[in-house]
Design a protein around this motif. Structure first.
Motif, PDB file in Angstrom:
ATOM      1  N   THR A  73       0.831  -1.205   0.000  1.00  0.00           N
ATOM      2  CA  THR A  73       0.000   0.000   0.000  1.00  0.00           C
ATOM      3  C   THR A  73       0.867   1.257   0.000  1.00  0.00           C
ATOM      4  OG1 THR A  73      -1.767  -1.162   1.166  1.00  0.00           O
ATOM      5  CG2 THR A  73      -1.815   1.237   1.249  1.00  0.00           C
ATOM      6  N   ALA A  74       1.856   1.289   0.887  1.00  0.00           N
ATOM      7  CA  ALA A  74       2.731   2.470   1.003  1.00  0.00           C
ATOM      8  C   ALA A  74       3.475   2.734  -0.302  1.00  0.00           C
ATOM      9  CB  ALA A  74       3.718   2.273   2.151  1.00  0.00           C
ATOM     10  N   LEU A  75       4.018   1.679  -0.916  1.00  0.00           N
ATOM     11  CA  LEU A  75       4.784   1.834  -2.144  1.00  0.00           C
ATOM     12  C   LEU A  75       3.883   2.313  -3.288  1.00  0.00           C
ATOM     13  CD1 LEU A  75       7.531   1.585  -3.514  1.00  0.00           C
ATOM     14  CD2 LEU A  75       6.998  -0.821  -3.979  1.00  0.00           C
ATOM     15  N   GLY A  76       2.695   1.726  -3.399  1.00  0.00           N
ATOM     16  CA  GLY A  76       1.753   2.148  -4.434  1.00  0.00           C
ATOM     17  C   GLY A  76       1.329   3.592  -4.261  1.00  0.00           C
ATOM     18  N   GLN A  77       1.015   3.973  -3.032  1.00  0.00           N
ATOM     19  CA  GLN A  77       0.635   5.359  -2.758  1.00  0.00           C
ATOM     20  C   GLN A  77       1.796   6.298  -3.061  1.00  0.00           C
ATOM     21  OE1 GLN A  77      -0.726   4.863   1.287  1.00  0.00           O
ATOM     22  NE2 GLN A  77      -2.830   5.195   0.663  1.00  0.00           N
ATOM     23  N   PHE A  78       2.993   5.920  -2.646  1.00  0.00           N
ATOM     24  CA  PHE A  78       4.160   6.767  -2.876  1.00  0.00           C
ATOM     25  C   PHE A  78       4.343   7.025  -4.368  1.00  0.00           C
ATOM     26  CE2 PHE A  78       8.561   7.772  -3.667  1.00  0.00           C
ATOM     27  CZ  PHE A  78       8.887   8.641  -2.640  1.00  0.00           C
ATOM     28  N   ILE A  79       4.279   5.986  -5.176  1.00  0.00           N
ATOM     29  CA  ILE A  79       4.469   6.119  -6.626  1.00  0.00           C
ATOM     30  C   ILE A  79       3.389   7.015  -7.234  1.00  0.00           C
ATOM     31  CG2 ILE A  79       4.384   4.839  -8.808  1.00  0.00           C
ATOM     32  CD1 ILE A  79       5.793   2.507  -7.199  1.00  0.00           C
ATOM     33  N   ASN A  80       2.144   6.827  -6.831  1.00  0.00           N
ATOM     34  CA  ASN A  80       1.044   7.645  -7.354  1.00  0.00           C
ATOM     35  C   ASN A  80       1.167   9.102  -6.920  1.00  0.00           C
ATOM     36  OD1 ASN A  80      -0.247   5.586  -8.766  1.00  0.00           O
ATOM     37  ND2 ASN A  80      -1.455   4.978  -6.994  1.00  0.00           N
ATOM     38  N   TYR A  81       1.447   9.333  -5.643  1.00  0.00           N
ATOM     39  CA  TYR A  81       1.566  10.697  -5.144  1.00  0.00           C
ATOM     40  C   TYR A  81       2.760  11.426  -5.773  1.00  0.00           C
ATOM     41  CZ  TYR A  81      -1.881   9.370  -1.653  1.00  0.00           C
ATOM     42  OH  TYR A  81      -3.011   8.927  -1.023  1.00  0.00           O
ATOM     43  N   ARG A  82       3.860  10.708  -5.942  1.00  0.00           N
ATOM     44  CA  ARG A  82       5.041  11.322  -6.560  1.00  0.00           C
ATOM     45  C   ARG A  82       4.725  11.740  -8.003  1.00  0.00           C
ATOM     46  NH1 ARG A  82      10.148   7.691  -6.572  1.00  0.00           N
ATOM     47  NH2 ARG A  82       8.837   6.586  -8.043  1.00  0.00           N
ATOM     48  N   ALA A  83       4.023  10.887  -8.726  1.00  0.00           N
ATOM     49  CA  ALA A  83       3.646  11.211 -10.106  1.00  0.00           C
ATOM     50  C   ALA A  83       2.721  12.426 -10.144  1.00  0.00           C
ATOM     51  CB  ALA A  83       2.976  10.006 -10.766  1.00  0.00           C
TER      52      ALA A  83
END
Length: 138
Positions: A73-83
């Motif tokens: 969850t954290a990794l997916g959120q991080f990638i989406n938020y960074r984009a």
């Protein structure tokens, strides 16, 4: 309740570290999608120090939850938020805030280490008890 407490812990730690918290939470609208992390789970917290701007995704990694599930969850959120930040606030750098106990155990295992490196995840390690940032990892 614990996640709200960790949100405040990270907010306090940022202030102690000299940051000015400017958004609580930081709301982003990109490509027709509105993004915000709600207080019950985790918060996207924005702070500024000088001309440095950051956004912090707070994760609690509670003992009752599966570490790998929370990591997904954290990794997916991080990638989406960074984009999203790259498109809407390119000058703001995203960090994943992780408690030191989790960082010193789960985050040292081979798979999490390789995924963090592969995805260039920036980490802020915080201590819950003293409400301080222990480490910034770029």
């Amino acid at each position: 309740m614990a996640k709200d407490r960790f949100h405040q812990v990270v907010k306090t730690a940022l202030i102690k570290d000299g940051w000015n918290v400017t958004h609580d939470p930081l709301r982003i609208k990109v490509g027709g999608v509105e993004m915000e992390i709600d207080l019950g789970a985790e918060i996207l917290l924005a702070a500024e120090r000088g001309d440095e701007k950051i956004a912090v995704e707070v994760k609690s990694f509670l003992a009752s939850a599966s570490a790998i599930s929370e990591f997904h969850t954290a990794l997916g959120q991080f990638i989406n938020y960074r984009a999203a930040l790259r498109r809407e606030e390119a000058d703001r750098i995203l960090y994943l805030a992780v408690p030191d106990l989790t960082y010193n155990s789960f985050f040292q295992l081979d798979f999490p280490v390789s995924m963090l490196q592969e995805n260039a995840v920036k980490i802020m390690v915080y201590n819950i008890e003293v409400e301080e940032i222990l480490q910034w990892q770029n």
